[in-house]
Design a protein around this motif. Structure first.
Motif, PDB file in Angstrom:
ATOM      1  N   PHE A  81       0.755  -1.227   0.042  1.00 37.20           N
ATOM      2  CA  PHE A  81       0.012  -0.100  -0.140  1.00 37.20           C
ATOM      3  C   PHE A  81       0.934   0.969   0.022  1.00 37.20           C
ATOM      4  CE2 PHE A  81      -2.663   3.354   2.062  1.00 37.20           C
ATOM      5  CZ  PHE A  81      -3.732   3.167   1.326  1.00 37.20           C
ATOM      6  N   ILE A  82       2.016   1.424   0.829  1.00 33.74           N
ATOM      7  CA  ILE A  82       2.895   2.185   0.894  1.00 33.74           C
ATOM      8  C   ILE A  82       3.582   2.658  -0.310  1.00 33.74           C
ATOM      9  CG2 ILE A  82       5.120   3.264   1.911  1.00 33.74           C
ATOM     10  CD1 ILE A  82       4.215   1.972   4.379  1.00 33.74           C
ATOM     11  N   ALA A  83       3.947   1.480  -1.026  1.00 36.59           N
ATOM     12  CA  ALA A  83       4.489   1.337  -2.533  1.00 36.59           C
ATOM     13  C   ALA A  83       3.650   2.181  -3.456  1.00 36.59           C
ATOM     14  CB  ALA A  83       4.787   0.158  -2.819  1.00 36.59           C
ATOM     15  N   GLY A  84       2.215   1.850  -3.628  1.00 31.96           N
ATOM     16  CA  GLY A  84       1.517   2.564  -4.329  1.00 31.96           C
ATOM     17  C   GLY A  84       1.305   3.801  -4.034  1.00 31.96           C
ATOM     18  N   LEU A  85       1.099   4.557  -2.825  1.00 31.40           N
ATOM     19  CA  LEU A  85       1.359   5.731  -2.427  1.00 31.40           C
ATOM     20  C   LEU A  85       2.395   6.497  -2.899  1.00 31.40           C
ATOM     21  CD1 LEU A  85      -0.242   5.703   1.357  1.00 31.40           C
ATOM     22  CD2 LEU A  85      -1.261   6.379  -1.009  1.00 31.40           C
ATOM     23  N   ALA A  86       3.786   5.701  -2.773  1.00 29.51           N
ATOM     24  CA  ALA A  86       5.025   6.414  -3.266  1.00 29.51           C
ATOM     25  C   ALA A  86       4.828   6.501  -4.700  1.00 29.51           C
ATOM     26  CB  ALA A  86       6.055   5.706  -2.824  1.00 29.51           C
ATOM     27  N   TRP A  87       4.063   5.632  -5.477  1.00 32.19           N
ATOM     28  CA  TRP A  87       4.341   5.550  -7.069  1.00 32.19           C
ATOM     29  C   TRP A  87       3.323   6.920  -7.361  1.00 32.19           C
ATOM     30  CZ3 TRP A  87       4.223  -0.103  -6.856  1.00 32.19           C
ATOM     31  CH2 TRP A  87       5.461  -0.699  -7.377  1.00 32.19           C
ATOM     32  N   SER A  88       2.403   7.006  -6.661  1.00 29.15           N
ATOM     33  CA  SER A  88       1.504   8.156  -6.824  1.00 29.15           C
ATOM     34  C   SER A  88       1.891   9.446  -7.014  1.00 29.15           C
ATOM     35  CB  SER A  88       0.200   8.037  -6.139  1.00 29.15           C
ATOM     36  OG  SER A  88       0.501   8.420  -4.912  1.00 29.15           O
ATOM     37  N   THR A  89       3.062   9.695  -6.350  1.00 31.58           N
ATOM     38  CA  THR A  89       3.685  10.952  -6.306  1.00 31.58           C
ATOM     39  C   THR A  89       4.644  11.155  -7.564  1.00 31.58           C
ATOM     40  OG1 THR A  89       5.394  10.205  -5.098  1.00 31.58           O
ATOM     41  CG2 THR A  89       3.644  11.042  -3.944  1.00 31.58           C
ATOM     42  N   ILE A  90       4.815  10.415  -8.393  1.00 26.77           N
ATOM     43  CA  ILE A  90       5.691  10.872  -9.567  1.00 26.77           C
ATOM     44  C   ILE A  90       5.163  11.752 -10.220  1.00 26.77           C
ATOM     45  CG2 ILE A  90       4.530   8.987 -11.039  1.00 26.77           C
ATOM     46  CD1 ILE A  90       7.090   8.372 -12.469  1.00 26.77           C
ATOM     47  N   GLY A  91       3.767  12.110 -10.512  1.00 27.36           N
ATOM     48  CA  GLY A  91       3.298  13.076 -11.427  1.00 27.36           C
ATOM     49  C   GLY A  91       3.362  14.398 -10.793  1.00 27.36           C
ATOM     50  N   LEU A  92       3.243  14.415  -9.231  1.00 31.38           N
ATOM     51  CA  LEU A  92       3.606  15.462  -8.500  1.00 31.38           C
ATOM     52  C   LEU A  92       4.770  16.227  -8.614  1.00 31.38           C
ATOM     53  CD1 LEU A  92       2.240  17.712  -6.491  1.00 31.38           C
ATOM     54  CD2 LEU A  92       2.825  16.007  -4.716  1.00 31.38           C
TER      55      LEU A  92
END
Length: 308
Positions: A12-23
């Motif tokens: 779950f943390i990995a998914g949250l971390a990946w989601s910041t690539i666009g930001l």
């Protein structure tokens, strides 16, 4: 907390971390840094952080076989350099949320590649999942409007190419992982990807932006959070014994958070129809993975009966 639950939390943390690539990517490009340079920054810093991590935890992870080097070169060119180049250009032309949605169509291409290369069966469950994913992507991109007025066709093409190159990663690495760990392949994939990008990224020009502390912080975070740290948590979660059929469902938080970041923090266009499209794409993942799990349980039960 038992090991399985710890695995869920890690993924779950990995998914949250990946989601910041666009930001972080959008923040850096807004300062005038080219998409090619942002892609190089992610690969170079991601590789550096992973090397430091392996040097501290287990230096053996830095060793790679001759075949592993060959696969890493291919992965570095197709699945790292090309993917990051396409994805950051898609973010630049379409925005964070739409680029994330197009990237999440990768299961469509993964199913096609798996069928053509590994002759994997396209079950009814997979077909339903792919149809739901396609409909969801269509709604999320267009907002329910059939015309594409105001949407960059080049951006859409690049976004689809990012999904295709992303889908190639598990296809190519399937054989490479027989002799090398996923972290090892990732490190060398990042390394060769960064090397390939040097001519277009012109790394020396990036040094001109280092004086801006806010921008430097975004660059460092891009290399740490959605690059190295995400994969460390992801592989760590799998090592806890989490069923692979559940991994995709837990990690799908990436798409949801990426889109929310685009809509709330960056201020991109939002609509209920687009939200419905995103939810359908997440649902498509749940459908196919639950179907695979049911099939696995069915085979397991039948095997037990035969043994008795």
């Amino acid at each position: 907390m038992n090991e399985i639950k710890k695995g869920y939390v890690s993924i779950f943390i990995a998914g949250l971390a990946w989601s910041t690539i666009g930001l972080f990517g959008n923040t850096i490009m807004s300062a005038g840094v080219a998409p090619e340079q942002v892609a190089f920054i992610r690969l170079f810093l991601g590789c550096l952080v992973l090397v430091i991590y392996c040097g501290i935890k287990n230096r053996e992870l830095l060793s790679i076989s001759k075949k592993g080097i060959m696969y890493s070169i291919i992965i570095g060119i197709l699945c790292q350099a090309a993917f990051n180049l396409f994805y950051f250009n898609a973010i630049n032309k379409l925005g964070v949320s739409m680029a994330a949605v197009l990237l999440y169509t990768s299961p469509l291409f993964l199913a096609i590649f798996s069928r053509l290369i590994y002759k994997e069966e396209l079950t009814k469950n997979k077909i339903v999942s792919l149809v739901v994913c396609f409909i969801g992507a269509l709604l999320a991109v267009t907002g329910g409007k059939l015309e594409l007025t105001g949407i960059s066709i080049l951006g859409l093409t690049i976004g689809v190419l990012s999904a295709i190159t992303y889908a190639l990663m598990p296809i190519i690495s399937k054989t490479a992982l027989k002799e090398n760990s996923s972290i090892t392949i990732l490190i060398y994939g990042f390394l060769f990807g960064a090397i390939v990008m040097i001519p277009s990224a012109k790394p020396l020009e990036i040094l001109a932006y280092v004086g801006d502390m806010k921008l430097l912080g975004a660059m460092i975070m891009l290399g740490v959070l959605p690059s190295a740290l995400a994969y460390i948590f992801y592989t760590g979660g799998i090592s806890k014994g989490v069923e692979l059929s559940v991994v995709g469902i837990v990690a799908s938080v990436e798409l949801v958070v990426s889109v929310i970041i685009g809509w709330t923090i960056i201020g991109e266009d939002f609509s209920i129809i687009k939200l419905l499209g995103v939810l359908l794409m997440v649902a498509s993942t749940v459908i196919v993975l639950r179907g695979n799990n049911d099939e696995h349980n069915y085979i397991e039960r039948n095997s037990k009966v035969e043994i008795v």
